[in-house]
Design a protein around this motif. Sequence first.
Motif, mmCIF file in Angstrom:
data_model
loop_
_atom_site.group_PDB
_atom_site.id
_atom_site.type_symbol
_atom_site.label_atom_id
_atom_site.label_comp_id
_atom_site.label_asym_id
_atom_site.label_seq_id
_atom_site.Cartn_x
_atom_site.Cartn_y
_atom_site.Cartn_z
ATOM 1 N N VAL A 194 0.823 -1.422 0.145
ATOM 2 C CA VAL A 194 -0.083 -0.118 0.065
ATOM 3 C C VAL A 194 0.917 1.175 0.087
ATOM 4 C CG1 VAL A 194 -1.869 1.093 1.044
ATOM 5 C CG2 VAL A 194 -1.726 -1.198 1.334
ATOM 6 N N ALA A 195 0.980 1.814 -1.046
ATOM 7 C CA ALA A 195 1.715 3.271 -1.246
ATOM 8 C C ALA A 195 0.768 4.322 -0.637
ATOM 9 C CB ALA A 195 2.260 3.396 -2.570
ATOM 10 N N MET A 196 1.315 5.351 0.037
ATOM 11 C CA MET A 196 0.486 6.352 0.892
ATOM 12 C C MET A 196 1.094 7.549 0.399
ATOM 13 S SD MET A 196 -0.575 4.180 4.130
ATOM 14 C CE MET A 196 -2.253 5.147 4.352
ATOM 15 N N ALA A 197 0.445 8.631 0.425
ATOM 16 C CA ALA A 197 1.179 9.939 0.370
ATOM 17 C C ALA A 197 1.894 10.102 1.692
ATOM 18 C CB ALA A 197 0.020 11.014 0.491
ATOM 19 N N PRO A 198 2.814 10.648 1.973
ATOM 20 C CA PRO A 198 3.864 11.002 3.141
ATOM 21 C C PRO A 198 2.976 11.362 4.224
ATOM 22 C CG PRO A 198 5.168 11.761 1.481
ATOM 23 C CD PRO A 198 3.719 11.550 0.753
ATOM 24 N N GLY A 199 1.899 12.120 3.990
ATOM 25 C CA GLY A 199 1.108 12.493 5.381
ATOM 26 C C GLY A 199 0.171 11.509 5.642
ATOM 27 N N ASP A 200 -0.274 10.904 4.710
ATOM 28 C CA ASP A 200 -1.181 9.687 4.843
ATOM 29 C C ASP A 200 -0.490 8.658 5.719
ATOM 30 O OD1 ASP A 200 -3.372 11.145 4.169
ATOM 31 O OD2 ASP A 200 -3.247 10.297 2.090
ATOM 32 N N TYR A 201 0.679 8.376 5.265
ATOM 33 C CA TYR A 201 1.549 7.335 5.910
ATOM 34 C C TYR A 201 1.959 7.670 7.281
ATOM 35 C CZ TYR A 201 5.329 4.160 6.927
ATOM 36 O OH TYR A 201 6.525 3.163 7.450
ATOM 37 N N ALA A 202 2.244 8.861 7.510
ATOM 38 C CA ALA A 202 2.684 9.304 9.086
ATOM 39 C C ALA A 202 1.591 9.032 9.837
ATOM 40 C CB ALA A 202 3.045 10.900 9.010
ATOM 41 N N ARG A 203 0.141 9.142 9.609
ATOM 42 C CA ARG A 203 -1.110 9.192 10.112
ATOM 43 C C ARG A 203 -1.534 7.767 10.500
ATOM 44 N NH1 ARG A 203 -2.264 14.005 7.435
ATOM 45 N NH2 ARG A 203 -3.274 12.907 5.708
ATOM 46 N N TRP A 204 -1.190 6.834 9.295
ATOM 47 C CA TRP A 204 -1.517 5.456 9.500
ATOM 48 C C TRP A 204 -0.484 4.765 10.624
ATOM 49 C CZ3 TRP A 204 1.902 1.533 8.644
ATOM 50 C CH2 TRP A 204 1.450 0.205 8.607
ATOM 51 N N LEU A 205 0.795 5.268 10.400
ATOM 52 C CA LEU A 205 1.942 4.817 11.327
ATOM 53 C C LEU A 205 1.392 5.017 12.796
ATOM 54 C CD1 LEU A 205 4.386 3.138 10.817
ATOM 55 C CD2 LEU A 205 5.773 5.202 11.362
ATOM 56 N N GLU A 206 0.984 6.360 13.154
ATOM 57 C CA GLU A 206 0.495 6.509 14.519
ATOM 58 C C GLU A 206 -0.455 5.709 14.847
ATOM 59 O OE1 GLU A 206 -0.813 10.694 14.310
ATOM 60 O OE2 GLU A 206 1.352 11.322 13.985
ATOM 61 N N THR A 207 -1.289 4.995 14.222
ATOM 62 C CA THR A 207 -2.141 4.148 14.651
ATOM 63 C C THR A 207 -1.687 2.670 14.923
ATOM 64 O OG1 THR A 207 -2.631 3.268 12.541
ATOM 65 C CG2 THR A 207 -3.885 5.133 13.322
ATOM 66 N N ARG A 208 -0.388 2.470 14.498
ATOM 67 C CA ARG A 208 0.046 1.122 14.739
ATOM 68 C C ARG A 208 1.001 1.115 16.004
ATOM 69 N NH1 ARG A 208 -2.227 -2.433 11.444
ATOM 70 N NH2 ARG A 208 -0.359 -3.956 11.894
ATOM 71 N N ALA A 209 0.683 0.081 16.687
ATOM 72 C CA ALA A 209 1.746 0.012 17.951
ATOM 73 C C ALA A 209 3.064 -0.167 17.563
ATOM 74 C CB ALA A 209 1.282 -1.072 18.882
ATOM 75 N N GLU A 210 4.091 0.716 18.030
ATOM 76 C CA GLU A 210 5.363 0.512 17.513
ATOM 77 C C GLU A 210 6.055 -0.545 18.535
ATOM 78 O OE1 GLU A 210 7.977 3.909 18.184
ATOM 79 O OE2 GLU A 210 6.653 4.990 16.607
ATOM 80 N N GLY A 211 7.027 -1.471 17.813
ATOM 81 C CA GLY A 211 7.579 -2.629 18.658
ATOM 82 C C GLY A 211 8.895 -2.299 18.419
ATOM 83 N N GLU A 212 9.595 -3.259 19.050
ATOM 84 C CA GLU A 212 11.025 -3.222 18.832
ATOM 85 C C GLU A 212 11.705 -3.298 17.566
ATOM 86 O OE1 GLU A 212 14.158 -4.869 22.151
ATOM 87 O OE2 GLU A 212 13.424 -6.435 20.713
ATOM 88 N N THR A 213 12.587 -2.507 16.930
ATOM 89 C CA THR A 213 13.098 -2.531 15.711
ATOM 90 C C THR A 213 14.141 -3.796 15.549
ATOM 91 O OG1 THR A 213 15.179 -1.299 16.383
ATOM 92 C CG2 THR A 213 13.211 -0.027 15.493
#
Length: 313
Positions: A194-213
């Motif tokens: 899923v390719a998203m506009a940078p702003g949309d991608y940033a907002r989508w990422l905020e909804t995802r729980a960050e895990g350990e890299t």
Amino acid sequence: MIWSIAPEQASTQAEAFDRIFAMMTGFSLFVVALVGALIFVFSLLFRAKRGTPRRSVKALQNRQIEVFWTAVTAFFAIFFFWYTSTASLDAIEAPAGAMEYHVEAKQWMWKTRHPSGARELNAMHVPVGRPVTVFLNSQDVIHSFYVPAFRIKQDVVPGRTSTVWFEATKPGTYRLFCAEFCGTDHAKMTGRVVAMAPGDYARWLETRAEGETLAATGARLFVSAGCAGCHEEGSDVHAPSLAGLFGREIPLADGRQVTADADYLRDSILLPGRDIAAGYEPIMPNFSGMLEDGEVEALVAYIRTLSEEEASR
């Protein structure tokens, strides 16, 4: 797209690939048409008329024509080799600053880890206009990471880390396939990018729980597996420093030189007796059977960050 039957064009690599395909197809059609036209014309000019006795045709020998035809053929062969090689080499190495994604293939799914540590199953969300490097590993058999709209396909072989990169050019959802037969449910091993506009991608990422890299996992494992006891500065054991190691040319004890890439680091962990660094004793323990593929991948990711930190100093 070149034709309506071609897959959608959605990456910078797709544009380069389609240019090469169109050029080669057009040239081939031109040659076929030229040869066909010459055959037709010569058939009319040199056909035997009814009632005319058969006679031998004198062979045409013209050095200028032979030299010209050979030179033209050589020119186009060299040109096509140069053009396609340049495009292929450009597609090998990702631009500096590319985002790093880690994808693990397993019968019959794709596991994705984002740079932030967020994870997905059979999906990969990426921002448009940002180069993305995908590090690929397999848990079981050979798979193949294939996104037709991006014109990328990379085999994923057990026991080694493969890489592929792309840069999405427009938002959309694009199909991901396994292009290597990998078992009974091979046809079900699909996903989506899923390719998203940078702003949309940033907002989508905020909804995802960050895990350990992956690098953070590798840093923990570097200590728990005992690697730090030999490779950290100040260690009593005479072992190579890992700072700035990734990507460097390493002289070996047998006189060869190798590049410290992902495959070399993986082999050094699992087959430490094969490529001994010059000036060091073969005391590295064998971790084959002790570490899983994902853990080896995490260690390699951590060592790669040590090189990045060293380069930024």
